[in-house]
Design an enzyme around this catalytic site. Structure first.
Site, PDB file in Angstrom:
ATOM      1  N   TYR A 265      15.759  30.401   7.154  1.00 52.02           N
ATOM      2  CA  TYR A 265      15.122  31.426   7.426  1.00 52.02           C
ATOM      3  C   TYR A 265      15.008  31.316   9.136  1.00 52.02           C
ATOM      4  CZ  TYR A 265      12.578  30.403   2.569  1.00 52.02           C
ATOM      5  OH  TYR A 265      12.052  30.326   1.897  1.00 52.02           O
TER       6      TYR A 265
ATOM      7  N   LYS B  52       0.737  -1.044   0.157  1.00 52.23           N
ATOM      8  CA  LYS B  52       0.106   0.316   0.467  1.00 52.23           C
ATOM      9  C   LYS B  52       1.533   1.277   0.083  1.00 52.23           C
ATOM     10  CE  LYS B  52       0.042  -0.509   4.791  1.00 52.23           C
ATOM     11  NZ  LYS B  52      -0.962   0.110   6.260  1.00 52.23           N
TER      12      LYS B  52
END
Length: 361
Positions: free
Chosen positions: A254, A34
């Site tokens: 940042y 999956k």
């Protein structure tokens, strides 16, 4: 020069499936593929999972992709079908389904199907997420046996909630309950996923469902897959696109979340949260550059992250950087970030190139 690339070692995949067979020799293997093969590429993984007897998926779309790619082995929808309209699709494509609730059972009872569907009855043995409660079990079994749209014999499964926590009694209790309920049943059963088959051998029934361990990632906090005899299938790499000198007291990235305590060299690596590398990775998270571990220094941005190469570094633009893989277990990276290896490998985005090797590729 490539940017971020996930290198997928198909020989390691096959080794891991052989290792599962060694640890659960009496069980058949349902390889769980999956979430795009846990981020490794659904079709490639299924094609090279030679030791698998069947495949487990979460969504019907995944099952159809497997059939379209030529997979003929059994495929099971681990969450079951979502609506009555899915049932003819299951019949046409020979897809098996879990049944875990009254709505699914009623849909089967009311459907008009050309041929019966193979059903796995999911029992809630204690996780309380999906499955019929123990007091509902006999009624569901009786109705499924009476339903003409259900192939016989039935199969039975459950799922552990705490199999990775070896000091808890929950897994023993779930195992005992499931075995008690299914005692004397005609059909095959499945209880163990990765942690179960590794740590709880009494849960190795007719089928085991290896997921994360098949990809060489451990389900346990305290042990890596390598320590358990498995090999990492994915190695995530990128390259240095800049090497810059930074003075003591200067901040990087940042928000200025990292300030250099010395004159040093900063390496800028072409990977970021736009590629699926978590923005939440804190300062100090390890990356391997030219065979040595260096720490992330500054906030991960969309396309780049920065590492402290050290004042005497000789690294150059174009040099390779490993984010996780053979030299840096993904479990270790996940621990620094405060997540699990499952999340890291499944969250890579389409910007990351997939490169397959080994096993005759």
């Amino acid at each position: 020069m490539k940017a971020a690339t996930a290198y997928i070692n198909l020989e390691a995949l096959q080794h891991n499936l052989q290792r599962v067979k060694q640890q659960a020799p009496e069980s058949k293997i349902m390889a769980v593929v999956k979430a795009n093969g846990y981020g490794h590429g659904l079709r490639h993984i299924a094609r090279h999972a030679l030791g698998a007897d069947a495949f487990g998926v979460a969504r019907i779309e995944e099952a159809l992709q497997l059939r379209a790619s030529g997979v003929v082995k059994p495929i099971l929808l681990l969450e079951g079908f979502y609506s009555p309209g899915d049932l003819p699709v299951l019949v046409t494509n020979n897809i098996q389904t879990v049944v875990h609730c009254e709505e699914q059972l009623q849909a089967l009872e009311q459907a008009q199907l050309e041929t019966p569907v193979m059903v796995w009855l999911k029992v809630d043995s204690g996780m309380h997420r999906l499955g019929v409660r123990p007091e509902q079990y006999q009624d569901f079994v009786a109705r499924l046996h009476q339903c003409e749209n259900v192939a016989k014999p039935l199969r039975y499964m459950s799922h552990f909630g705490c199999a990775d926590e070896l000091d808890k009694s929950t897994t023993v209790e779930q195992t005992e309950l499931f075995l008690s309920l299914t005692q004397g049943c005609q059909g095959e059963r499945s209880l163990a996923a990765s942690a179960g088959l590794l740590a709880w051998p009494q849960s190795q029934l007719e089928w085991v469902r290896p997921g994360i361990i098949m990809y060489g990632v451990s389900p346990f906090v305290e042990k890596s897959a390598v320590q358990l005899g498995y090999q990492p299938v994915m190695t995530l790499k990128s390259h240095l696109i800049a090497v810059r000198e930074v003075k003591a007291g200067e901040s990087v990235g940042y928000g200025g979340t990292w300030t250099s305590q010395r004159d040093t060299k900063i390496g800028v690596i072409a990977i970021g949260y736009g590629d699926g590398y978590p923005r939440t990775a804190p300062n100090g998270t390890p990356v391997v550059v030219n065979g040595r571990r260096v720490p992330i220094a500054g906030r991960v941005s969309m396309d780049m992250l920065t590492v402290d190469l050290g004042p005497d570094a000789c690294d150059r633009v174009g040099d390779e950087a490993m984010l996780w893989g053979n030299e840096l277990p993904v479990e270790e990276v996940a621990a620094h970030i405060g997540t699990i290896g499952y999340e890291l490998v499944t969250k890579l985005t389409s910007r990351v190139e997939m490169s397959y090797y080994g096993a005759g590729v």
